[in-house]
Design a protein around this motif. Structure first.
Motif, PDB file in Angstrom:
ATOM      1  N   PHE A  65     -20.651 -41.082 -24.545  1.00 57.93           N
ATOM      2  CA  PHE A  65     -20.633 -40.145 -23.410  1.00 57.93           C
ATOM      3  C   PHE A  65     -19.288 -39.432 -23.314  1.00 57.93           C
ATOM      4  N   PRO A  66     -19.267 -38.189 -22.796  1.00 57.31           N
ATOM      5  CA  PRO A  66     -20.434 -37.381 -22.450  1.00 57.31           C
ATOM      6  C   PRO A  66     -21.179 -36.919 -23.705  1.00 57.31           C
ATOM      7  N   CYS A  67     -22.489 -36.695 -23.572  1.00 61.41           N
ATOM      8  CA  CYS A  67     -23.334 -36.345 -24.710  1.00 61.41           C
ATOM      9  C   CYS A  67     -23.968 -34.975 -24.504  1.00 61.41           C
ATOM     10  N   ILE A  68     -23.762 -34.075 -25.474  1.00 61.92           N
ATOM     11  CA  ILE A  68     -24.498 -32.807 -25.527  1.00 61.92           C
ATOM     12  C   ILE A  68     -25.674 -33.056 -26.458  1.00 61.92           C
ATOM     13  N   PRO A  69     -26.915 -33.107 -25.936  1.00 62.13           N
ATOM     14  CA  PRO A  69     -28.048 -33.530 -26.764  1.00 62.13           C
ATOM     15  C   PRO A  69     -28.631 -32.423 -27.638  1.00 62.13           C
ATOM     16  N   ALA A  70     -29.625 -32.808 -28.443  1.00 61.11           N
ATOM     17  CA  ALA A  70     -30.456 -31.957 -29.309  1.00 61.11           C
ATOM     18  C   ALA A  70     -29.844 -31.816 -30.702  1.00 61.11           C
ATOM     19  N   THR A  71     -30.730 -31.850 -31.699  1.00 60.36           N
ATOM     20  CA  THR A  71     -30.287 -31.927 -33.090  1.00 60.36           C
ATOM     21  C   THR A  71     -30.838 -30.836 -34.013  1.00 60.36           C
ATOM     22  N   ASP A  72     -31.813 -30.054 -33.551  1.00 64.24           N
ATOM     23  CA  ASP A  72     -32.470 -29.078 -34.424  1.00 64.24           C
ATOM     24  C   ASP A  72     -32.037 -27.671 -34.031  1.00 64.24           C
ATOM     25  N   VAL A  73     -31.220 -27.028 -34.862  1.00 67.26           N
ATOM     26  CA  VAL A  73     -30.649 -25.743 -34.487  1.00 67.26           C
ATOM     27  C   VAL A  73     -30.782 -24.712 -35.607  1.00 67.26           C
ATOM     28  N   ALA A  74     -30.846 -23.458 -35.212  1.00 66.81           N
ATOM     29  CA  ALA A  74     -30.757 -22.336 -36.138  1.00 66.81           C
ATOM     30  C   ALA A  74     -29.701 -21.391 -35.588  1.00 66.81           C
ATOM     31  N   GLY A  75     -28.935 -20.776 -36.482  1.00 69.84           N
ATOM     32  CA  GLY A  75     -27.897 -19.896 -35.993  1.00 69.84           C
ATOM     33  C   GLY A  75     -27.168 -19.167 -37.099  1.00 69.84           C
ATOM     34  N   GLU A  76     -26.028 -18.573 -36.731  1.00 70.69           N
ATOM     35  CA  GLU A  76     -25.213 -17.796 -37.659  1.00 70.69           C
ATOM     36  C   GLU A  76     -23.908 -18.533 -37.941  1.00 70.69           C
ATOM     37  N   VAL A  77     -23.525 -18.582 -39.208  1.00 72.60           N
ATOM     38  CA  VAL A  77     -22.273 -19.230 -39.589  1.00 72.60           C
ATOM     39  C   VAL A  77     -21.104 -18.367 -39.101  1.00 72.60           C
ATOM     40  N   MET A  78     -20.209 -18.980 -38.326  1.00 72.96           N
ATOM     41  CA  MET A  78     -19.029 -18.280 -37.814  1.00 72.96           C
ATOM     42  C   MET A  78     -17.762 -18.658 -38.591  1.00 72.96           C
ATOM     43  N   GLU A  79     -17.654 -19.935 -38.935  1.00 73.25           N
ATOM     44  CA  GLU A  79     -16.507 -20.429 -39.701  1.00 73.25           C
ATOM     45  C   GLU A  79     -16.996 -21.519 -40.643  1.00 73.25           C
ATOM     46  N   VAL A  80     -16.276 -21.726 -41.734  1.00 70.19           N
ATOM     47  CA  VAL A  80     -16.598 -22.830 -42.652  1.00 70.19           C
ATOM     48  C   VAL A  80     -15.353 -23.682 -42.861  1.00 70.19           C
ATOM     49  N   GLY A  81     -15.580 -25.001 -43.057  1.00 71.07           N
ATOM     50  CA  GLY A  81     -14.479 -25.906 -43.348  1.00 71.07           C
ATOM     51  C   GLY A  81     -13.903 -25.648 -44.731  1.00 71.07           C
ATOM     52  N   SER A  82     -12.717 -26.188 -44.960  1.00 73.61           N
ATOM     53  CA  SER A  82     -12.003 -25.917 -46.216  1.00 73.61           C
ATOM     54  C   SER A  82     -12.746 -26.399 -47.454  1.00 73.61           C
ATOM     55  N   GLY A  83     -13.615 -27.408 -47.302  1.00 73.59           N
ATOM     56  CA  GLY A  83     -14.329 -27.951 -48.455  1.00 73.59           C
ATOM     57  C   GLY A  83     -15.728 -27.397 -48.646  1.00 73.59           C
ATOM     58  N   VAL A  84     -16.157 -26.488 -47.779  1.00 73.24           N
ATOM     59  CA  VAL A  84     -17.523 -25.938 -47.839  1.00 73.24           C
ATOM     60  C   VAL A  84     -17.623 -24.903 -48.958  1.00 73.24           C
ATOM     61  N   LYS A  85     -18.616 -25.072 -49.826  1.00 77.22           N
ATOM     62  CA  LYS A  85     -18.764 -24.193 -50.983  1.00 77.22           C
ATOM     63  C   LYS A  85     -20.015 -23.304 -50.924  1.00 77.22           C
ATOM     64  N   ASN A  86     -21.032 -23.719 -50.158  1.00 79.08           N
ATOM     65  CA  ASN A  86     -22.331 -23.048 -50.240  1.00 79.08           C
ATOM     66  C   ASN A  86     -22.612 -22.038 -49.133  1.00 79.08           C
ATOM     67  N   PHE A  87     -21.706 -21.908 -48.169  1.00 80.97           N
ATOM     68  CA  PHE A  87     -21.952 -21.011 -47.036  1.00 80.97           C
ATOM     69  C   PHE A  87     -20.715 -20.179 -46.747  1.00 80.97           C
ATOM     70  N   LYS A  88     -20.976 -19.008 -46.143  1.00 83.18           N
ATOM     71  CA  LYS A  88     -19.871 -18.157 -45.701  1.00 83.18           C
ATOM     72  C   LYS A  88     -20.238 -17.550 -44.351  1.00 83.18           C
ATOM     73  N   ALA A  89     -19.231 -17.072 -43.651  1.00 83.71           N
ATOM     74  CA  ALA A  89     -19.438 -16.482 -42.327  1.00 83.71           C
ATOM     75  C   ALA A  89     -20.443 -15.342 -42.401  1.00 83.71           C
ATOM     76  N   GLY A  90     -21.313 -15.282 -41.388  1.00 81.19           N
ATOM     77  CA  GLY A  90     -22.312 -14.222 -41.302  1.00 81.19           C
ATOM     78  C   GLY A  90     -23.690 -14.618 -41.786  1.00 81.19           C
ATOM     79  N   GLU A  91     -23.799 -15.742 -42.515  1.00 83.38           N
ATOM     80  CA  GLU A  91     -25.107 -16.161 -43.037  1.00 83.38           C
ATOM     81  C   GLU A  91     -25.943 -16.819 -41.944  1.00 83.38           C
ATOM     82  N   LYS A  92     -27.258 -16.600 -42.016  1.00 83.29           N
ATOM     83  CA  LYS A  92     -28.203 -17.216 -41.085  1.00 83.29           C
ATOM     84  C   LYS A  92     -28.692 -18.531 -41.684  1.00 83.29           C
ATOM     85  N   VAL A  93     -28.651 -19.595 -40.887  1.00 78.22           N
ATOM     86  CA  VAL A  93     -28.984 -20.926 -41.398  1.00 78.22           C
ATOM     87  C   VAL A  93     -29.789 -21.719 -40.374  1.00 78.22           C
TER      88      VAL A  93
END
Length: 329
Positions: A65-93
């Motif tokens: 707690f506190p808990c923000i619930p729900a696990t199934d999401v669709a959206g737009e990539v805004m930022e990627v972590g330093s180790g992320v190779k398969n996605f870039k900002a602006g992609e729909k996922v």
């Protein structure tokens, strides 16, 4: 986006139902090296979300707690972590979040790269978010314990789907038909025509004597039952199972585990199988392509704005949704 605030819903303790959800302003999360930051376009609710809040899954999934619930999401990539190779900002996922961390009832969320999949432009955000937990559960139940081949090349088997108008059930009917199964389904009277439209060969009103006994109108014995309803014991299905038929319980509780153990110990050919869904990106991608190709459809029960997400929460708890309940920004 460090330092920015976002709108979210959270709860601070077990219980409380929809009234326990509080609208808050919290910092936008920052992605770790293997994570992506998403601006959420749609979130799909599942019964597991409110069951966690209620404390029903506490021994397996204790809340932080506190808990923000729900696990199934669709959206737009805004930022990627330093180790992320398969996605870039602006992609729909579309992404599956951990039940331990949740985060879906918010404007932004971080998701693991390994459970994030690109969303084809032919598939809308609500359709994509709805697929995650429900679609993956139906697919795993049918291909692993039930043994269906999704290309339709396997031998025809007889499948019973309970609560076939619900989130998992409406996918299970469609996927079973793609897998060359004869499908008998149960639902309420108001949804009989809807379930038939999904491809079910036979539909039973669960409130009738025939529906209560799960007897196939054509007299078929079931090779597998995709059991999406609650409170029905294994013994209710046993007379209608084939010699080595299985009941696959997608919401296993203590009684399920006890019956499973007894059936194993007594070496019964008829088995009760508890299903614990393991999300895999390749399975989500497979489902996404089926929707893209028009082979599987997502049915949306209702859409609710984030500012009134508690209404969606209450509707999920009520348990009579036809298809999926969606929250949008």
């Amino acid at each position: 986006m460090a330092g920015k605030l976002m709108h979210a819903l959270q709860y601070d303790s077990y219980g409380g139902g929809a009234a326990g959800l509080k609208h808050v302003q919290v910092p936008v999360p920052s992605p770790k090296s293997n994570e992506v930051l998403l601006k959420i376009e749609a979130t799909s609710l599942n019964p597991a979300d409110w069951k966690i809040q209620k404390g029903m899954i506490r021994p397996f999934l204790p809340c932080k707690f506190p808990c923000i619930p729900a696990t199934d999401v669709a959206g737009e990539v805004m930022e990627v972590g330093s180790g992320v190779k398969n996605f870039k900002a602006g992609e729909k996922v579309v992404a599956v979040l951990s039940h331990l961390t949740g985060g879906g009832l918010a404007e932004f969320v971080v998701a693991s790269e390994k459970l994030t999949v690109k969303r084809p432009q032919e598939v809308g955000p609500a359709e994509a978010a709805a697929l995650s937990l429900s679609g993956l559960t139906a697919l795993q139940a049918l291909t692993s314990p039930a043994g269906l081949k999704m290309d339709g090349t396997g031998k025809q088997v007889n499948i019973l789907v309970t609560a076939a108008s619900g989130g998992v059930g409406h996918y299970a009917v469609q996927l079973a038909k793609l897998g060359n199964a004869h499908v008998t389904a149960t639902c309420g009277a108001r949804n009989i025509e809807f379930v038939k439209s999904l491809g079910a060969d036979e539909v039973l009103d669960y409130k009738t004597p025939e529906g209560a006994t799960f007897k196939s109108p054509s007299g078929k014995k079931y090779d597998a039952v995709i059991h999406c309803a609650n409170g029905i014991p294994f013994s209710a299905f046993e007379p209608n199972l084939s010699d080595d038929g299985k009941v696959i319980d997608i919401t296993p509780g203590p009684k399920t585990m006890w019956t499973y153990a007894v059936k194993k110990v007594t070496m019964s050919k008829k088995q009760l199988v508890p299903l614990f869904m393991i999300p895999k990106a390749e399975n989500l991608e497979f489902l996404m392509n089926l929707v893209k190709e028009g082979k599987v459809k997502t049915v949306i029960d209702s859409k609710h704005p984030l500012r009134k997400a508690e209404d969606a929460w209450a509707k999920s708890i009520d348990g009579h949704a036809t298809g999926k309940i969606i929250v949008e920004p």
